[in-house]
Design a protein around this motif. Sequence first.
Motif, PDB file in Angstrom:
ATOM      1  N   LEU A 451       0.807  -1.208   0.000  1.00 31.91           N
ATOM      2  CA  LEU A 451       0.000   0.000   0.000  1.00 31.91           C
ATOM      3  C   LEU A 451       0.849   1.271   0.000  1.00 31.91           C
ATOM      4  CD1 LEU A 451      -2.746  -0.998   2.610  1.00 31.91           C
ATOM      5  CD2 LEU A 451      -3.014  -0.824   0.131  1.00 31.91           C
ATOM      6  N   ASP A 452       2.144   1.113   0.195  1.00 27.06           N
ATOM      7  CA  ASP A 452       3.019   2.270   0.357  1.00 27.06           C
ATOM      8  C   ASP A 452       2.935   3.230  -0.827  1.00 27.06           C
ATOM      9  OD1 ASP A 452       5.249   3.650   1.815  1.00 27.06           O
ATOM     10  OD2 ASP A 452       6.291   3.207  -0.063  1.00 27.06           O
ATOM     11  N   TYR A 453       2.859   2.698  -2.026  1.00 24.95           N
ATOM     12  CA  TYR A 453       2.769   3.548  -3.221  1.00 24.95           C
ATOM     13  C   TYR A 453       1.533   4.442  -3.162  1.00 24.95           C
ATOM     14  CZ  TYR A 453       1.525   4.742  -8.040  1.00 24.95           C
ATOM     15  OH  TYR A 453       1.135   5.418  -9.170  1.00 24.95           O
ATOM     16  N   PHE A 454       0.427   3.924  -2.647  1.00 23.44           N
ATOM     17  CA  PHE A 454      -0.848   4.638  -2.673  1.00 23.44           C
ATOM     18  C   PHE A 454      -0.976   5.666  -1.554  1.00 23.44           C
ATOM     19  CE2 PHE A 454      -1.428   0.538  -4.726  1.00 23.44           C
ATOM     20  CZ  PHE A 454      -2.007   0.917  -5.928  1.00 23.44           C
ATOM     21  N   VAL A 455      -0.155   5.556  -0.506  1.00 23.93           N
ATOM     22  CA  VAL A 455      -0.245   6.495   0.618  1.00 23.93           C
ATOM     23  C   VAL A 455       1.046   7.306   0.759  1.00 23.93           C
ATOM     24  CG1 VAL A 455      -1.932   5.096   1.853  1.00 23.93           C
ATOM     25  CG2 VAL A 455       0.504   4.705   2.252  1.00 23.93           C
ATOM     26  N   ASN A 456       1.837   7.323  -0.292  1.00 23.54           N
ATOM     27  CA  ASN A 456       3.110   8.046  -0.272  1.00 23.54           C
ATOM     28  C   ASN A 456       2.845   9.554  -0.202  1.00 23.54           C
ATOM     29  OD1 ASN A 456       5.611   9.179  -0.749  1.00 23.54           O
ATOM     30  ND2 ASN A 456       6.173   7.721  -2.350  1.00 23.54           N
ATOM     31  N   CYS A 457       3.349  10.210   0.851  1.00 26.73           N
ATOM     32  CA  CYS A 457       3.081  11.640   1.053  1.00 26.73           C
ATOM     33  C   CYS A 457       4.172  12.525   0.459  1.00 26.73           C
ATOM     34  CB  CYS A 457       2.914  11.945   2.541  1.00 26.73           C
ATOM     35  SG  CYS A 457       4.383  11.611   3.517  1.00 26.73           S
ATOM     36  N   THR A 458       5.158  11.933  -0.221  1.00 31.10           N
ATOM     37  CA  THR A 458       6.234  12.745  -0.788  1.00 31.10           C
ATOM     38  C   THR A 458       5.863  13.315  -2.156  1.00 31.10           C
ATOM     39  OG1 THR A 458       7.304  10.827  -1.803  1.00 31.10           O
ATOM     40  CG2 THR A 458       7.968  11.397   0.449  1.00 31.10           C
ATOM     41  N   VAL A 459       4.807  12.792  -2.780  1.00 32.78           N
ATOM     42  CA  VAL A 459       4.363  13.347  -4.060  1.00 32.78           C
ATOM     43  C   VAL A 459       3.431  14.526  -3.789  1.00 32.78           C
ATOM     44  CG1 VAL A 459       4.608  11.164  -5.271  1.00 32.78           C
ATOM     45  CG2 VAL A 459       2.436  11.717  -4.180  1.00 32.78           C
ATOM     46  N   ASN A 460       3.144  15.330  -4.816  1.00 31.08           N
ATOM     47  CA  ASN A 460       2.303  16.512  -4.603  1.00 31.08           C
ATOM     48  C   ASN A 460       0.865  16.129  -4.271  1.00 31.08           C
ATOM     49  OD1 ASN A 460       0.851  16.105  -7.106  1.00 31.08           O
ATOM     50  ND2 ASN A 460       2.614  16.959  -8.183  1.00 31.08           N
ATOM     51  N   LEU A 461       0.101  17.113  -3.773  1.00 33.42           N
ATOM     52  CA  LEU A 461      -1.266  16.845  -3.322  1.00 33.42           C
ATOM     53  C   LEU A 461      -2.157  16.309  -4.432  1.00 33.42           C
ATOM     54  CD1 LEU A 461      -2.447  19.630  -0.837  1.00 33.42           C
ATOM     55  CD2 LEU A 461      -2.417  17.151  -0.493  1.00 33.42           C
ATOM     56  N   GLU A 462      -1.988  16.835  -5.638  1.00 31.05           N
ATOM     57  CA  GLU A 462      -2.812  16.375  -6.761  1.00 31.05           C
ATOM     58  C   GLU A 462      -2.589  14.895  -7.022  1.00 31.05           C
ATOM     59  OE1 GLU A 462      -3.747  17.548 -11.443  1.00 31.05           O
ATOM     60  OE2 GLU A 462      -2.255  18.655 -10.291  1.00 31.05           O
ATOM     61  N   GLU A 463      -1.341  14.447  -7.008  1.00 27.45           N
ATOM     62  CA  GLU A 463      -1.040  13.034  -7.224  1.00 27.45           C
ATOM     63  C   GLU A 463      -1.533  12.191  -6.049  1.00 27.45           C
ATOM     64  OE1 GLU A 463       0.172   9.492  -8.832  1.00 27.45           O
ATOM     65  OE2 GLU A 463      -0.070  11.453  -9.807  1.00 27.45           O
ATOM     66  N   GLN A 464      -1.425  12.727  -4.825  1.00 32.82           N
ATOM     67  CA  GLN A 464      -1.939  12.001  -3.664  1.00 32.82           C
ATOM     68  C   GLN A 464      -3.445  11.768  -3.784  1.00 32.82           C
ATOM     69  OE1 GLN A 464      -0.499  12.986   0.388  1.00 32.82           O
ATOM     70  NE2 GLN A 464       0.872  14.454  -0.608  1.00 32.82           N
ATOM     71  N   MET A 465      -4.164  12.765  -4.303  1.00 35.36           N
ATOM     72  CA  MET A 465      -5.615  12.617  -4.467  1.00 35.36           C
ATOM     73  C   MET A 465      -5.949  11.566  -5.519  1.00 35.36           C
ATOM     74  SD  MET A 465      -7.299  14.376  -2.344  1.00 35.36           S
ATOM     75  CE  MET A 465      -8.866  14.078  -3.139  1.00 35.36           C
ATOM     76  N   ILE A 466      -5.161  11.512  -6.591  1.00 32.63           N
ATOM     77  CA  ILE A 466      -5.402  10.496  -7.622  1.00 32.63           C
ATOM     78  C   ILE A 466      -5.192   9.107  -7.045  1.00 32.63           C
ATOM     79  CG2 ILE A 466      -4.516   9.552  -9.795  1.00 32.63           C
ATOM     80  CD1 ILE A 466      -3.873  12.432 -10.648  1.00 32.63           C
ATOM     81  N   ARG A 467      -4.138   8.936  -6.254  1.00 30.68           N
ATOM     82  CA  ARG A 467      -3.862   7.629  -5.665  1.00 30.68           C
ATOM     83  C   ARG A 467      -4.915   7.264  -4.617  1.00 30.68           C
ATOM     84  NH1 ARG A 467       2.827   7.480  -5.207  1.00 30.68           N
ATOM     85  NH2 ARG A 467       3.187   8.215  -7.350  1.00 30.68           N
ATOM     86  N   LEU A 468      -5.451   8.287  -3.941  1.00 28.34           N
ATOM     87  CA  LEU A 468      -6.527   8.017  -2.986  1.00 28.34           C
ATOM     88  C   LEU A 468      -7.778   7.525  -3.707  1.00 28.34           C
ATOM     89  CD1 LEU A 468      -6.980   8.395   0.143  1.00 28.34           C
ATOM     90  CD2 LEU A 468      -8.310  10.424  -0.487  1.00 28.34           C
ATOM     91  N   GLN A 469      -8.074   8.111  -4.870  1.00 35.68           N
ATOM     92  CA  GLN A 469      -9.214   7.644  -5.662  1.00 35.68           C
ATOM     93  C   GLN A 469      -9.010   6.192  -6.105  1.00 35.68           C
ATOM     94  OE1 GLN A 469      -9.214  11.426  -8.250  1.00 35.68           O
ATOM     95  NE2 GLN A 469     -11.324  10.726  -8.392  1.00 35.68           N
ATOM     96  N   LYS A 470      -7.790   5.848  -6.439  1.00 32.92           N
ATOM     97  CA  LYS A 470      -7.493   4.458  -6.795  1.00 32.92           C
ATOM     98  C   LYS A 470      -7.760   3.532  -5.613  1.00 32.92           C
ATOM     99  CE  LYS A 470      -3.850   5.460 -10.233  1.00 32.92           C
ATOM    100  NZ  LYS A 470      -2.422   5.227 -10.576  1.00 32.92           N
ATOM    101  N   LEU A 471      -7.316   3.946  -4.434  1.00 27.98           N
ATOM    102  CA  LEU A 471      -7.551   3.139  -3.233  1.00 27.98           C
ATOM    103  C   LEU A 471      -9.043   2.956  -2.989  1.00 27.98           C
ATOM    104  CD1 LEU A 471      -5.055   4.170  -0.385  1.00 27.98           C
ATOM    105  CD2 LEU A 471      -5.419   1.893  -1.343  1.00 27.98           C
ATOM    106  N   HIS A 472      -9.792   4.042  -3.155  1.00 31.46           N
ATOM    107  CA  HIS A 472     -11.232   3.934  -2.923  1.00 31.46           C
ATOM    108  C   HIS A 472     -11.892   3.002  -3.943  1.00 31.46           C
ATOM    109  CE1 HIS A 472     -15.218   5.076  -1.525  1.00 31.46           C
ATOM    110  NE2 HIS A 472     -15.560   5.053  -2.806  1.00 31.46           N
ATOM    111  N   HIS A 473     -11.463   3.111  -5.193  1.00 30.71           N
ATOM    112  CA  HIS A 473     -12.031   2.233  -6.214  1.00 30.71           C
ATOM    113  C   HIS A 473     -11.766   0.766  -5.875  1.00 30.71           C
ATOM    114  CE1 HIS A 473     -12.548   1.247 -10.764  1.00 30.71           C
ATOM    115  NE2 HIS A 473     -13.642   1.000 -10.074  1.00 30.71           N
TER     116      HIS A 473
END
Length: 599
Positions: A451-473
Amino acid sequence: MDSVTIQSVRAFHTFLLQLCDQENKGLLKEPVLYEDDVQVHIITKVNRSPLQAFWKKNVPIFIAERASLKVDEDQLEDSCINETSNLTSSKLEEDMGPLPLSVMKARQLVSWYTLAHNPHMAQVVNCSTSTAFPLLWVRCDGSDPEGTVWLGAEPVNTGKEITSIVFHIVTCTGPIFDKNSFTSVEKLKTAHKDRHLCSAVITKGYAQYDLFGATVLENTILESQSNIMVDFTWNNVDKILEIPPLTSIATLNIKVEPGDLRSPVIQIYKELEFLLVLAQGLKTGETEWPEVLEEKSAVTVVQELIEDLKNQLNVSQQQLKSKETEKLKSDAAAVESTIHASFAPERGDLDFAELLWTGMRKTVSSYQDVVDCLALVIQHLRCKDIQPWIHQGSNSSLSKLIQQSYQGTMPTVSVNGITAIRMLLEIGLDKLQRDYINYFIGQELTTLNYLDYFVNCTVNLEEQMIRLQKLHHMLELVVSCSAFLNLNHENLFTLTQSCLRYYKDNPFDEQHVFQLPIRPTTINAFYENEHPIMWRMEIISCHGQRELKTVWQLNTRPPVDHVTFNTPDLPVDDTTLNSDYEEAIYYNTVISCSQAHFV
């Protein structure tokens, strides 16, 4: 061959060459007109093909159809004045969707296409070698006695040479109410043998069931983009509409639309939805605030949270932390037990920032609400009259301020500008990431490393939101299969790993269909007493290295979109959505083929 035919073949060959060239250059955006009444376009993706109800080959194809007539307002007005309603009717046909050609015209196009591929007719097209075009499929109006709705032509290559053309004829009848009127398997096998002069054939069966389609609520059909289909494949068909045997190969095709009202995770989706509103506000500078869910003002809710925190000072933080590991497991179990009703992971280990998010999400209705609430919290932190507990590893700006307040090193912070929106967004992002981690790890479907790739906080907020949407899906997919199909841990684990692999390398796509091989015995209770939405039998004979097949197929919906069928209007209770309805309404499609060799 007369000169008119030769000229027609040359013109059609040149036209198809130009189409291919435009497609290769990315210039082909819409159908191109050929002559006055024919338009042709190229389909390159099978999920966009009008043939996908009965033909699944993932190759480029030409689609030829009747050209749509454009409505000219002046002519339309004149036609009304002159009461020429026929002209008006024909002008308005463009609003009716794709239009078919007559069967005679379709045969003419297929004939030209075939001659253009004949290596012995190179002089006809002024070409030393024949060109292998994409397959040609022509929409037909079904006006012939057989009810032909498609004609297709498929070049066959032997090495670099085109040696033959396989012709496909698709006929369709329906609606059919009485399944006793269907022909038998033996009659279909005999007809195939007679057509292709063969003595031995094999049969294959295919069936598709909708396990999670439309829902009936108060006599209203609730359509959804979410569906869970199961496809079966087996050998040796014994009878029409036979139930797939338990030895079949079964595959779940899962497409879940986030936000589906039937979803067990609808509540957590609403949290994600609010996060997306905040993210859009950061991007555009304008925020469309959703309707508040509580009567209390946002500031009042936050003030009450702070007062509660003051009143709980007698509870040691050490006691709270000692319960964290045990609580994580019990929360996961609680989520599982209530998953059919609502996935609302109100974890017992919510820290102060997460409780703040939960309250503000339901009550803020303006930018000023956010500023006032966060300013109130920061004021109490600066006065040191609260020392809230937060999770170790929290990454939001507020969490870092709380940590700094412990040591008295908290800097002066202004919540003006976009700072307030960004701060609230970070709190919600942190909270939802932990919710998803809690579920997937609590259910032992993956580990934190995956799960580390999907909750990585070192990328920008926009990319974090995209990965969060992937997690939710992924959560929607897994929870839907758990709640509605009762899939065991082994299958849910396999599905989770498949989703993780896909979303690590691909963009977010809520339309993507995830596949899961499954044993029929796992889901037989869900389909054995249901009507298939598609049932197909293929009769196959071998002719050298080439197979010829006849396909006999039933669908519960019309398999073509350019021919109108006289479908009766049934009340909701009389549709196949009602389990008490014993008979399904089917449309019968027959795809037969023949092969012409270039001698």
